[in-house]
Scaffold this active site. Structure first.
Site, mmCIF file in Angstrom:
data_model
loop_
_atom_site.group_PDB
_atom_site.id
_atom_site.type_symbol
_atom_site.label_atom_id
_atom_site.label_comp_id
_atom_site.label_asym_id
_atom_site.label_seq_id
_atom_site.Cartn_x
_atom_site.Cartn_y
_atom_site.Cartn_z
ATOM 1 N N GLU A 53 0.834 -1.209 0.000
ATOM 2 C CA GLU A 53 0.000 0.000 0.000
ATOM 3 C C GLU A 53 0.867 1.257 0.000
ATOM 4 O O GLU A 53 0.559 2.230 -0.679
ATOM 5 C CB GLU A 53 -0.921 0.026 1.218
ATOM 6 C CG GLU A 53 -1.987 -1.068 1.222
ATOM 7 C CD GLU A 53 -1.536 -2.327 1.958
ATOM 8 O OE1 GLU A 53 -0.330 -2.627 1.974
ATOM 9 O OE2 GLU A 53 -2.421 -2.998 2.515
ATOM 10 N N TYR A 122 -5.525 8.794 15.487
ATOM 11 C CA TYR A 122 -4.591 9.936 15.588
ATOM 12 C C TYR A 122 -4.614 10.624 14.234
ATOM 13 O O TYR A 122 -4.457 9.971 13.203
ATOM 14 C CB TYR A 122 -3.198 9.409 15.897
ATOM 15 C CG TYR A 122 -2.108 10.452 15.875
ATOM 16 C CD1 TYR A 122 -1.802 11.188 17.018
ATOM 17 C CD2 TYR A 122 -1.365 10.680 14.714
ATOM 18 C CE1 TYR A 122 -0.795 12.138 16.998
ATOM 19 C CE2 TYR A 122 -0.351 11.625 14.692
ATOM 20 C CZ TYR A 122 -0.074 12.351 15.833
ATOM 21 O OH TYR A 122 0.920 13.280 15.808
ATOM 22 N N TRP A 124 -2.661 13.076 12.051
ATOM 23 C CA TRP A 124 -1.310 13.659 11.954
ATOM 24 C C TRP A 124 -1.355 15.173 11.796
ATOM 25 O O TRP A 124 -0.637 15.908 12.476
ATOM 26 C CB TRP A 124 -0.589 12.984 10.782
ATOM 27 C CG TRP A 124 0.837 13.338 10.608
ATOM 28 C CD1 TRP A 124 1.766 13.614 11.591
ATOM 29 C CD2 TRP A 124 1.541 13.433 9.368
ATOM 30 N NE1 TRP A 124 2.985 13.849 11.017
ATOM 31 C CE2 TRP A 124 2.875 13.755 9.661
ATOM 32 C CE3 TRP A 124 1.167 13.253 8.041
ATOM 33 C CZ2 TRP A 124 3.841 13.917 8.672
ATOM 34 C CZ3 TRP A 124 2.135 13.408 7.073
ATOM 35 C CH2 TRP A 124 3.443 13.737 7.392
HETATM 36 ZN ZN LIG Z 1 0.987 -2.183 5.823
#
Ligand SMILES: [Zn+2]
Length: 129
Positions: A53, A122, A124
């Site tokens: 990915e 979270y 960023w």
């Molecule tokens: Zn991964």
């Protein structure tokens, strides 16, 4: 959301045709906003080589595709659609907050918003100076 089967087939073709030993075992395909499909494979290494990915995000950037709408990862050896790991979910959320991720939910393929795969995430950008 509707699962992009052409995207899955693209990842399957790469996984079947390009896997190599333990080094490259998972392919990812992403659908860019302009419609093109970008593919890449993972880079397995003890130093923390990127998952497929993450490799596909870099490959897309190298082709000028900076907006991705859907992504899928497929394992070699006919392992089928693989869910992204936690690190990839976090990166996908931060880079493409509205991206859809194709996942296998108990034998049913679904295109899920990345935020649904990372509850109470979270964010960023909320913590940059
Ligand atoms: Zn991964």
């Amino acid at each position: 959301m509707t699962v992009d089967h052409e995207l899955i087939r693209a990842a399957e073709r790469v996984a079947a045709g390009c896997s190599r030993g333990d080094e490259h075992t998972v392919a990812a395909a992403a659908r860019a906003r302009d419609g093109r499909i970008v593919t890449a494979m993972n880079v397995h290494h003890f130093t923390g080589g990127p998952c497929a990915e993450l490799a596909v995000i870099g490959a897309a950037a190298a082709q000028g595709a900076h907006r991705l709408d859907m992504i899928v990862a497929v394992g070699d050896g006919g392992r089928g659609v693989m869910s992204p790991c936690g690190r990839c979910r976090q990166v996908l959320l931060d880079y493409f907050p509205s991206i859809l991720v194709i996942v296998d939910m108990g034998g049913v393929l679904r295109a899920e918003p990345v935020a649904e795969l990372l509850p109470a995430a979270y964010i960023w950008s909320d913590h940059q100076a």
